[in-house]
Design an enzyme around this catalytic site. Structure first.
Site, PDB file in Angstrom:
ATOM      1  N   ALA A 283     -32.838 -15.271  -6.595  1.00  0.00           N
ATOM      2  CA  ALA A 283     -31.703 -16.044  -7.104  1.00  0.00           C
ATOM      3  C   ALA A 283     -31.606 -17.346  -6.323  1.00  0.00           C
ATOM      4  O   ALA A 283     -31.468 -17.330  -5.095  1.00  0.00           O
ATOM      5  CB  ALA A 283     -30.421 -15.242  -6.958  1.00  0.00           C
ATOM      6  N   VAL A 284     -31.668 -18.474  -7.023  1.00  0.00           N
ATOM      7  CA  VAL A 284     -31.693 -19.788  -6.380  1.00  0.00           C
ATOM      8  C   VAL A 284     -30.457 -20.561  -6.838  1.00  0.00           C
ATOM      9  O   VAL A 284     -30.486 -21.299  -7.826  1.00  0.00           O
ATOM     10  CB  VAL A 284     -32.997 -20.550  -6.729  1.00  0.00           C
ATOM     11  CG1 VAL A 284     -33.077 -21.860  -5.961  1.00  0.00           C
ATOM     12  CG2 VAL A 284     -34.216 -19.687  -6.418  1.00  0.00           C
ATOM     13  N   TRP A 317     -30.517 -20.740   1.745  1.00  0.00           N
ATOM     14  CA  TRP A 317     -30.162 -19.317   1.790  1.00  0.00           C
ATOM     15  C   TRP A 317     -30.708 -18.584   0.562  1.00  0.00           C
ATOM     16  O   TRP A 317     -29.999 -17.839  -0.103  1.00  0.00           O
ATOM     17  CB  TRP A 317     -28.654 -19.121   1.927  1.00  0.00           C
ATOM     18  CG  TRP A 317     -28.144 -19.582   3.261  1.00  0.00           C
ATOM     19  CD1 TRP A 317     -27.333 -20.639   3.495  1.00  0.00           C
ATOM     20  CD2 TRP A 317     -28.433 -18.999   4.541  1.00  0.00           C
ATOM     21  NE1 TRP A 317     -27.106 -20.774   4.847  1.00  0.00           N
ATOM     22  CE2 TRP A 317     -27.771 -19.771   5.518  1.00  0.00           C
ATOM     23  CE3 TRP A 317     -29.206 -17.898   4.957  1.00  0.00           C
ATOM     24  CZ2 TRP A 317     -27.835 -19.491   6.877  1.00  0.00           C
ATOM     25  CZ3 TRP A 317     -29.277 -17.627   6.318  1.00  0.00           C
ATOM     26  CH2 TRP A 317     -28.593 -18.415   7.254  1.00  0.00           C
ATOM     27  N   ARG A 414     -21.748  -7.963  -7.206  1.00  0.00           N
ATOM     28  CA  ARG A 414     -20.766  -7.636  -6.158  1.00  0.00           C
ATOM     29  C   ARG A 414     -20.550  -6.139  -6.033  1.00  0.00           C
ATOM     30  O   ARG A 414     -20.336  -5.631  -4.927  1.00  0.00           O
ATOM     31  CB  ARG A 414     -19.463  -8.394  -6.435  1.00  0.00           C
ATOM     32  CG  ARG A 414     -19.598  -9.865  -6.106  1.00  0.00           C
ATOM     33  CD  ARG A 414     -18.430 -10.721  -6.525  1.00  0.00           C
ATOM     34  NE  ARG A 414     -18.652 -12.095  -6.051  1.00  0.00           N
ATOM     35  CZ  ARG A 414     -17.940 -13.139  -6.431  1.00  0.00           C
ATOM     36  NH1 ARG A 414     -16.950 -13.006  -7.300  1.00  0.00           N
ATOM     37  NH2 ARG A 414     -18.214 -14.349  -5.950  1.00  0.00           N
ATOM     38  N   GLN A 507     -19.597   0.261  20.074  1.00  0.00           N
ATOM     39  CA  GLN A 507     -18.710   0.565  21.191  1.00  0.00           C
ATOM     40  C   GLN A 507     -18.954   1.976  21.719  1.00  0.00           C
ATOM     41  O   GLN A 507     -18.948   2.211  22.925  1.00  0.00           O
ATOM     42  CB  GLN A 507     -17.253   0.409  20.751  1.00  0.00           C
ATOM     43  CG  GLN A 507     -16.238   0.485  21.871  1.00  0.00           C
ATOM     44  CD  GLN A 507     -16.277  -0.737  22.776  1.00  0.00           C
ATOM     45  OE1 GLN A 507     -16.782  -1.786  22.386  1.00  0.00           O
ATOM     46  NE2 GLN A 507     -15.755  -0.606  23.980  1.00  0.00           N
ATOM     47  N   ILE A 508     -19.208   2.915  20.816  1.00  0.00           N
ATOM     48  CA  ILE A 508     -19.505   4.288  21.234  1.00  0.00           C
ATOM     49  C   ILE A 508     -20.814   4.337  22.015  1.00  0.00           C
ATOM     50  O   ILE A 508     -20.947   5.072  22.995  1.00  0.00           O
ATOM     51  CB  ILE A 508     -19.545   5.209  20.004  1.00  0.00           C
ATOM     52  CG1 ILE A 508     -18.124   5.403  19.447  1.00  0.00           C
ATOM     53  CG2 ILE A 508     -20.170   6.566  20.344  1.00  0.00           C
ATOM     54  CD1 ILE A 508     -18.064   6.082  18.101  1.00  0.00           C
ATOM     55  N   GLU A 534     -22.941 -12.992  -1.459  1.00  0.00           N
ATOM     56  CA  GLU A 534     -22.379 -12.604  -2.762  1.00  0.00           C
ATOM     57  C   GLU A 534     -20.882 -12.910  -2.820  1.00  0.00           C
ATOM     58  O   GLU A 534     -20.118 -12.211  -3.489  1.00  0.00           O
ATOM     59  CB  GLU A 534     -22.621 -11.117  -3.044  1.00  0.00           C
ATOM     60  CG  GLU A 534     -24.078 -10.699  -3.075  1.00  0.00           C
ATOM     61  CD  GLU A 534     -24.872 -11.357  -4.186  1.00  0.00           C
ATOM     62  OE1 GLU A 534     -24.260 -11.833  -5.155  1.00  0.00           O
ATOM     63  OE2 GLU A 534     -26.096 -11.407  -4.069  1.00  0.00           O
ATOM     64  N   GLU A 538     -13.174 -14.428   1.984  1.00  0.00           N
ATOM     65  CA  GLU A 538     -12.105 -15.327   1.549  1.00  0.00           C
ATOM     66  C   GLU A 538     -12.227 -15.669   0.062  1.00  0.00           C
ATOM     67  O   GLU A 538     -11.210 -15.799  -0.635  1.00  0.00           O
ATOM     68  CB  GLU A 538     -12.132 -16.605   2.394  1.00  0.00           C
ATOM     69  CG  GLU A 538     -11.753 -16.400   3.852  1.00  0.00           C
ATOM     70  CD  GLU A 538     -12.865 -15.800   4.702  1.00  0.00           C
ATOM     71  OE1 GLU A 538     -12.598 -15.443   5.863  1.00  0.00           O
ATOM     72  OE2 GLU A 538     -14.021 -15.681   4.196  1.00  0.00           O
TER      73      GLU A 538
END
Length: 551
Positions: A283-284, A317, A414, A507-508, A534, A538
């Site tokens: 996808a461009v 990208w 999505r 963290q674990i 995708e 926001e």
């Protein structure tokens, strides 16, 4: 198991909690309309000035939807006689947490907590938490003891119910889970550290399994399955490595574009070879200065004397660009037409590149963008200077319709991204769970420390809720309903869960999680991109909030 059976809520609580969440969502909708609408119409000036409130409304609606759909899932399992005590407890922990966030504050980001008072919902939040079923659920699922009981059950060997209540879909999950465990998970971290393209041998095996044609109609060589099957495949592959789960995304986008808008000749030419994996699309769309603002795209297509098209401009990208054979290329084709109306979608064939020469096509050059994670397909910047596209390359033969055509595919893309996020979230839990049980400190396994078990319980519960919201969006798409809002909600929530799980998992692990040799470091990097590609979080919130106000 007796303790968890005693703690688990009754089925009736799920129904009542869903009703309470719907009521709160309705109050949020009316509050948002009072802020953003004038004379029954959305005031765009207010949308911009009060973007935080709009996005907080979107997050509120998303958590309400997650509560409702997950509660309904519990009811469906119960009706089928398949709701076990552990499943009920996982739902209780997750539902209690999201109800508490609705009433107390929703993390829209690491340093952005949206509070009910920002929409004038303090009284509504108090009423929500005062509902008897909600109070009961909080007592049974919203406590440290409830989360500890969940972890104890998992340590005792209890298994989560994962049935979709559809035999074919359950078989697909089993097949791809076995495949991933054998062919992807043992090698993924080595592939990531090598920062090389996904092996061709793995792509061939995925093609044999039909990964690239899951939703392509059978008359064009695809499997003709629905979006729920696509979600299951994407989730299971991404649980091994997000790159493997993402291979099908570009085929999903290209397949949807061509199947929905292509000419009969374009469908016959491209869909069979995409479905078989012979042709790998990319996808461009994105440009260096446009980001999510597609209306400002500047790359141009001009008609050449011989009837074809000349492409000039820059894209960035672009995932898997070097090894792809077909570009779905969004560019400006209509002279003098600004904004979305001047954009057309092109189906542009290109030769597959190599490591030594990634872009061997005349009029096309590019370079790799080095990235933290999401490796295996690689990201590229591409420059077009007189790149040629055939005369019949305009999708559907319809000039100026590129943006509209693309919007029709964003729902599926999505939803698929949400499924990938669910898979990454599960992998973060898998790694954290194994480490917490194996690693001993102060003469006991880490899992026995309450702050560790709390994290693990929340990781499981949130991932289950994200999965159900994603499945609901997929079902809406399968049924032919417009679902841009539901798809955005699924992607918004699942991406947050993937990042939260990866962060908690690291963290674990402590310092070991920060070491490149530990797989957790890769999962953290992979999870972070899910909030961006995708459509950034926001953008999703903007789409959801505005969409709810204009329906």
């Amino acid at each position: 198991m007796n303790a968890i059976a005693h703690a688990a809520p009754s089925v009736a609580h799920f129904r009542e909690v869903a009703d309470a969440a719907r009521q709160y969502g309705g109050e949020a909708q009316r509050a948002a309309e009072r802020i953003f609408c004038r004379d029954g119409r959305v005031d765009t000036t207010v949308l911009h000035a009060q973007q935080r409130a709009l996005h907080g409304f979107a997050w509120t609606a998303t958590l309400v939807e997650a509560v409702v759909r997950s509660a309904q899932w519990g009811l469906q399992l119960a009706d089928a006689g398949r709701l076990g005590p552990l499943d009920a407890q996982v739902l209780a922990v997750g539902l209690a947490e999201y109800l508490a966030q609705l009433a107390g504050g929703i993390p829209m980001g690491q340093n952005e907590i949206f509070r009910p008072h920002e929409l004038g919902l303090n009284d509504a939040a108090a009423r929500l938490m005062a509902e008897p079923a909600v109070r009961e659920l909080q007592a049974r699922g919203g406590t440290p003891a409830a989360r500890a009981a969940l972890i104890d059950a998992l340590r005792n060997g209890e298994q989560l119910g994962e049935s979709s209540l559809d035999e074919e879909l359950d078989m697909i999950r089993d097949q791809f889970r076995r495949f991933t465990e054998q062919e992807i998970t043992p090698h993924a971290h080595r592939w990531h550290l090598a920062d090389e393209l996904i092996p061709d041998a793995l792509i061939a095996k995925l093609a044999e399994l039909g990964v690239f044609g899951i939703c392509i109609p059978t008359e064009f060589g695809g499997m003709g399955l629905g979006k729920r099957a696509m979600c299951i495949v994407s989730e299971e592959l991404s649980r091994g490595w997000i790159a493997a789960g993402s291979l099908g995304t570009r085929s999903e986008i290209a397949g949807d574009l061509i199947a929905s808008a292509g000419t009969p000749e374009q469908k016959a030419r491209w869909l069979p070879v995409i479905a078989s994996g012979e042709v790998l699309p990319t996808a461009v769309f994105t440009e260096p200065d446009s980001g999510s603002d597609l209306a400002s795209l500047r790359t141009r297509a001009t008609q050449a004397p011989g009837g074809g098209w000349r492409i000039d401009g820059n894209k960035t990208w672009i995932t898997h660009a070097a090894r792809s054979d077909l570009m779905t290329l969004l560019v400006r084709s209509e002279p003098g037409v600004e904004g979305h109306g001047g954009l057309s979608m092109f189906l542009a064939a290109k030769p597959r590149g190599t490591d030594a020469l990634p872009f061997p096509a005349e009029g096309m050059s590019g370079s790799e963008i080095a990235v933290l994670g999401y490796r295996g397909m690689k990201e590229y910047e591409i420059a077009f200077e007189g790149f040629e596209v055939a005369a019949d390359g305009v999708l559907g033969g319809a000039r100026g319709q590129g943006f509209r055509q693309l919007m029709q595919t964003f729902e599926g893309a999505r939803i698929q991204t949400a499924a990938r996020a669910v898979g990454v979230a599960w992998r973060a839990f898998d790694l954290a769970w194994r480490y917490a049980n194996d690693r001993r400190q102060f003469s006991r396994p880490l899992v026995e420390f309450p702050r560790v078990s709390d994290k693990l319980a929340t990781m499981v519960a949130e991932t289950v809720l994200a999965r159900h919201l994603t499945s609901f969006a997929a079902m809406e798409k399968e049924q032919g309903h417009r679902c841009d809002i539901q798809a955005g909600m699924a992607k918004l929530l699942a991406a947050r869960v993937a990042w939260a799980n990866a962060d908690a998992g690291l963290q674990i692990h402590g310092g070991n999680g920060y070491a490149l040799e530990f797989e957790m470091s890769r999962v953290l990097c992979d999870a972070r991109i899910l909030n961006i590609f995708e459509g950034a979080a926001e953008i999703q919130a903007q789409v959801i909030g505005r969409g709810l106000l204009t329906r």
